[in-house]
Motif scaffolding. Structure first.
Motif, PDB file in Angstrom:
ATOM      1  N   VAL A  56       0.834  -1.205   0.000  1.00  0.00           N
ATOM      2  CA  VAL A  56       0.000   0.000   0.000  1.00  0.00           C
ATOM      3  C   VAL A  56       0.872   1.260   0.000  1.00  0.00           C
ATOM      4  CG1 VAL A  56      -1.629   1.362   1.396  1.00  0.00           C
ATOM      5  CG2 VAL A  56      -2.025  -1.076   1.035  1.00  0.00           C
ATOM      6  N   ILE A  57       1.846   1.301   0.893  1.00  0.00           N
ATOM      7  CA  ILE A  57       2.718   2.481   0.985  1.00  0.00           C
ATOM      8  C   ILE A  57       3.416   2.736  -0.346  1.00  0.00           C
ATOM      9  CG2 ILE A  57       4.833   3.410   2.023  1.00  0.00           C
ATOM     10  CD1 ILE A  57       4.005   1.802   4.595  1.00  0.00           C
ATOM     11  N   ASN A  58       4.053   1.717  -0.871  1.00  0.00           N
ATOM     12  CA  ASN A  58       4.838   1.910  -2.090  1.00  0.00           C
ATOM     13  C   ASN A  58       3.973   2.097  -3.325  1.00  0.00           C
ATOM     14  OD1 ASN A  58       7.642   1.758  -1.102  1.00  0.00           O
ATOM     15  ND2 ASN A  58       6.864  -0.158  -0.269  1.00  0.00           N
ATOM     16  N   GLY A  59       2.799   1.466  -3.352  1.00  0.00           N
ATOM     17  CA  GLY A  59       1.867   1.710  -4.450  1.00  0.00           C
ATOM     18  C   GLY A  59       1.396   3.157  -4.469  1.00  0.00           C
ATOM     19  N   PHE A  60       1.102   3.694  -3.280  1.00  0.00           N
ATOM     20  CA  PHE A  60       0.674   5.086  -3.189  1.00  0.00           C
ATOM     21  C   PHE A  60       1.802   6.027  -3.606  1.00  0.00           C
ATOM     22  CE2 PHE A  60      -0.223   9.110  -1.115  1.00  0.00           C
ATOM     23  CZ  PHE A  60      -1.575   9.286  -1.401  1.00  0.00           C
ATOM     24  N   TRP A  61       3.021   5.740  -3.129  1.00  0.00           N
ATOM     25  CA  TRP A  61       4.164   6.587  -3.497  1.00  0.00           C
ATOM     26  C   TRP A  61       4.394   6.555  -5.006  1.00  0.00           C
ATOM     27  CZ3 TRP A  61       8.753   8.234  -0.264  1.00  0.00           C
ATOM     28  CH2 TRP A  61       8.344   8.578   1.025  1.00  0.00           C
ATOM     29  N   ALA A  62       4.206   5.401  -5.624  1.00  0.00           N
ATOM     30  CA  ALA A  62       4.358   5.306  -7.078  1.00  0.00           C
ATOM     31  C   ALA A  62       3.309   6.175  -7.767  1.00  0.00           C
ATOM     32  CB  ALA A  62       4.232   3.852  -7.538  1.00  0.00           C
ATOM     33  N   LEU A  63       2.063   6.094  -7.315  1.00  0.00           N
ATOM     34  CA  LEU A  63       0.989   6.890  -7.908  1.00  0.00           C
ATOM     35  C   LEU A  63       1.265   8.390  -7.783  1.00  0.00           C
ATOM     36  CD1 LEU A  63      -1.852   7.153  -9.163  1.00  0.00           C
ATOM     37  CD2 LEU A  63      -2.763   7.082  -6.844  1.00  0.00           C
ATOM     38  N   VAL A  64       1.642   8.847  -6.595  1.00  0.00           N
ATOM     39  CA  VAL A  64       1.928  10.275  -6.403  1.00  0.00           C
ATOM     40  C   VAL A  64       3.113  10.694  -7.267  1.00  0.00           C
ATOM     41  CG1 VAL A  64       2.706  12.019  -4.733  1.00  0.00           C
ATOM     42  CG2 VAL A  64       0.893  10.420  -4.107  1.00  0.00           C
ATOM     43  N   SER A  65       4.131   9.862  -7.335  1.00  0.00           N
ATOM     44  CA  SER A  65       5.308  10.190  -8.155  1.00  0.00           C
ATOM     45  C   SER A  65       4.934  10.313  -9.629  1.00  0.00           C
ATOM     46  CB  SER A  65       6.397   9.135  -7.963  1.00  0.00           C
ATOM     47  OG  SER A  65       6.864   9.140  -6.635  1.00  0.00           O
ATOM     48  N   ILE A  66       4.091   9.406 -10.119  1.00  0.00           N
ATOM     49  CA  ILE A  66       3.636   9.486 -11.515  1.00  0.00           C
ATOM     50  C   ILE A  66       2.879  10.785 -11.743  1.00  0.00           C
ATOM     51  CG2 ILE A  66       2.011   8.511 -13.202  1.00  0.00           C
ATOM     52  CD1 ILE A  66       2.806   5.717 -12.048  1.00  0.00           C
ATOM     53  N   LEU A  67       1.953  11.109 -10.840  1.00  0.00           N
ATOM     54  CA  LEU A  67       1.175  12.347 -10.991  1.00  0.00           C
ATOM     55  C   LEU A  67       2.079  13.575 -11.037  1.00  0.00           C
ATOM     56  CD1 LEU A  67      -1.851  11.612  -8.624  1.00  0.00           C
ATOM     57  CD2 LEU A  67      -1.836  11.623 -11.136  1.00  0.00           C
ATOM     58  N   LEU A  68       3.103  13.588 -10.197  1.00  0.00           N
ATOM     59  CA  LEU A  68       4.013  14.732 -10.173  1.00  0.00           C
ATOM     60  C   LEU A  68       4.897  14.776 -11.413  1.00  0.00           C
ATOM     61  CD1 LEU A  68       4.826  14.576  -6.396  1.00  0.00           C
ATOM     62  CD2 LEU A  68       3.621  16.425  -7.565  1.00  0.00           C
ATOM     63  N   LEU A  69       5.301  13.632 -11.900  1.00  0.00           N
ATOM     64  CA  LEU A  69       6.132  13.607 -13.110  1.00  0.00           C
ATOM     65  C   LEU A  69       5.361  14.047 -14.354  1.00  0.00           C
ATOM     66  CD1 LEU A  69       8.200  10.388 -12.419  1.00  0.00           C
ATOM     67  CD2 LEU A  69       9.094  12.728 -12.601  1.00  0.00           C
ATOM     68  N   ILE A  70       4.047  13.801 -14.384  1.00  0.00           N
ATOM     69  CA  ILE A  70       3.247  14.267 -15.526  1.00  0.00           C
ATOM     70  C   ILE A  70       2.693  15.671 -15.277  1.00  0.00           C
ATOM     71  CG2 ILE A  70       2.674  11.937 -16.299  1.00  0.00           C
ATOM     72  CD1 ILE A  70      -0.178  12.405 -15.157  1.00  0.00           C
ATOM     73  N   LYS A  71       3.188  16.289 -14.218  1.00  0.00           N
ATOM     74  CA  LYS A  71       2.879  17.684 -13.871  1.00  0.00           C
ATOM     75  C   LYS A  71       1.416  17.906 -13.464  1.00  0.00           C
ATOM     76  CE  LYS A  71       6.839  19.558 -15.825  1.00  0.00           C
ATOM     77  NZ  LYS A  71       7.912  19.296 -14.960  1.00  0.00           N
ATOM     78  N   PHE A  72       0.795  16.886 -12.877  1.00  0.00           N
ATOM     79  CA  PHE A  72      -0.545  17.027 -12.326  1.00  0.00           C
ATOM     80  C   PHE A  72      -0.429  17.846 -11.040  1.00  0.00           C
ATOM     81  CE2 PHE A  72      -4.041  15.718  -9.584  1.00  0.00           C
ATOM     82  CZ  PHE A  72      -5.125  15.855 -10.437  1.00  0.00           C
ATOM     83  N   ASP A  73      -1.282  18.835 -10.875  1.00  0.00           N
ATOM     84  CA  ASP A  73      -1.224  19.699  -9.687  1.00  0.00           C
ATOM     85  C   ASP A  73      -1.958  19.015  -8.529  1.00  0.00           C
ATOM     86  OD1 ASP A  73      -1.001  21.717  -7.842  1.00  0.00           O
ATOM     87  OD2 ASP A  73      -2.241  23.151  -8.951  1.00  0.00           O
ATOM     88  N   ILE A  74      -1.220  18.236  -7.741  1.00  0.00           N
ATOM     89  CA  ILE A  74      -1.845  17.504  -6.643  1.00  0.00           C
ATOM     90  C   ILE A  74      -2.282  18.424  -5.510  1.00  0.00           C
ATOM     91  CG2 ILE A  74      -0.678  15.340  -7.186  1.00  0.00           C
ATOM     92  CD1 ILE A  74       1.145  15.843  -4.786  1.00  0.00           C
ATOM     93  N   ALA A  75      -1.784  19.654  -5.498  1.00  0.00           N
ATOM     94  CA  ALA A  75      -2.189  20.611  -4.459  1.00  0.00           C
ATOM     95  C   ALA A  75      -3.681  20.932  -4.561  1.00  0.00           C
ATOM     96  CB  ALA A  75      -1.360  21.885  -4.559  1.00  0.00           C
ATOM     97  N   LYS A  76      -4.282  20.684  -5.716  1.00  0.00           N
ATOM     98  CA  LYS A  76      -5.715  20.948  -5.894  1.00  0.00           C
ATOM     99  C   LYS A  76      -6.598  19.866  -5.271  1.00  0.00           C
ATOM    100  CE  LYS A  76      -5.246  23.748 -10.018  1.00  0.00           C
ATOM    101  NZ  LYS A  76      -5.544  23.892 -11.434  1.00  0.00           N
ATOM    102  N   ILE A  77      -5.997  18.754  -4.920  1.00  0.00           N
ATOM    103  CA  ILE A  77      -6.761  17.682  -4.274  1.00  0.00           C
ATOM    104  C   ILE A  77      -7.050  18.130  -2.842  1.00  0.00           C
ATOM    105  CG2 ILE A  77      -6.730  15.277  -3.506  1.00  0.00           C
ATOM    106  CD1 ILE A  77      -4.914  14.704  -5.943  1.00  0.00           C
TER     107      ILE A  77
END
Length: 187
Positions: A56-77
Motif C-alpha cells: 500500500v505504501i509503495n503503491g501510493f508513493w508510485a501513484l503520487v510520483s507518476i502524478l508529479l512527473l506528468i505535472k498534475f497539480d496535486i495541491a488541488k486535491i
C-alpha cells in the motif's frame, strides 16, 4: 530476483531520501523519478511475500510520483493538514485500544501500528509533495512511520523493507535535526 528487487528498491529509496534530507536545493524531477522506480520495485517484492502494508505504501508513493512527473497539480486535491492530523490521532487512539485489549506485544497491535504507518507515510508524502506540509514536519512524521512499521515487517520477514525503515528513520531524524534551524517560529 524478487529479493534483488526488494533490496534495490530499498537502496534507491535510501539514497533518494538522503538526497532530500541533506541537499538544500534538491531536484524534484530526479527525486520523483527515483521514488517511482524504488516504489515499483518494492511493490513487486512485497506482493510476493504478502506484506500488504509495504504494498500500500509503495503503491501510493508510485501513484503520487507518476502524478508529479506528468505535472498534475496535486495541491488541488482537497486534503488538509487538519484532516490528516485528525485521522492520525484517531489511528493512535485505535492502536492504544488494540494494545490495551490484546496486549502491548500482540501481532494485532503491530498490524494496527503498521496500518497507521501506511496512513502516515502515504498522506504525509502527499501533503509534502503538494507543499502543504513543511520539510521538517514531513521528516518527523517519517521517523514515526518508519519506526512503528518495524514490528510487523519483522514478523513478516520482509527484510529489504525492514532494513529500509531502520535507515529511513535514522535519515529522517538526522534531516529533521539538521533542518530545524531553518524553521521560523512565525511560520
Amino acid at each position: 530476483m524478487i529479493t534483488f528487487l526488494g533490496w534495490f528498491g530499498s537502496a534507491l529509496y535510501l539514497i533518494n531520501h538522503s538526497y532530500i534530507s541533506i541537499v538544500k536545493n534538491w531536484n524534484p524531477k530526479l527525486y520523483y523519478s527515483a521514488n517511482l522506480i524504488a516504489a515499483l520495485s518494492l511493490v513487486m517484492s512485497s506482493l510476493i511475500i504478502i506484506s500488504y502494508q509495504a504494498v500500500v505504501i509503495n503503491g501510493f508513493w508510485a501513484l503520487v510520483s507518476i502524478l508529479l512527473l506528468i505535472k498534475f497539480d496535486i495541491a488541488k486535491i482537497p486534503l488538509s493538514k487538519s484532516l490528516f492530523y485528525i485521522g492520525f490521532i484517531l489511528l493512535l487512539v485505535w492502536s492504544a485500544f488494540i494494545g490495551y485489549q490484546h496486549g502491548w506485544s500482540s501481532l494485532m497491535l503491530y498490524s494496527c501500528l503498521g496500518w497507521s504507518s501506511s496512513y502516515v507515510f502515504c498522506l504525509s508524502y502527499f501533503l509534502f509533495c503538494s507543499k502543504k506540509l513543511t520539510h521538517v514536519n514531513y521528516l518527523l512524521l517519517n521517523v514515526y512511520a518508519a519506526s512503528v512499521l518495524l514490528p510487523i515487517l519483522w514478523s513478516q520477514q520482509n527484510w529489504p523493507v525492514f532494513g529500509l525503515e531502520v535507515c529511513w528513520a535514522i535519515i529522517s531524524a538526522y534531516g529533521a535535526y539538521s533542518k530545524i534551524e531553518q524553521v521560523h517560529l512565525i511560520d
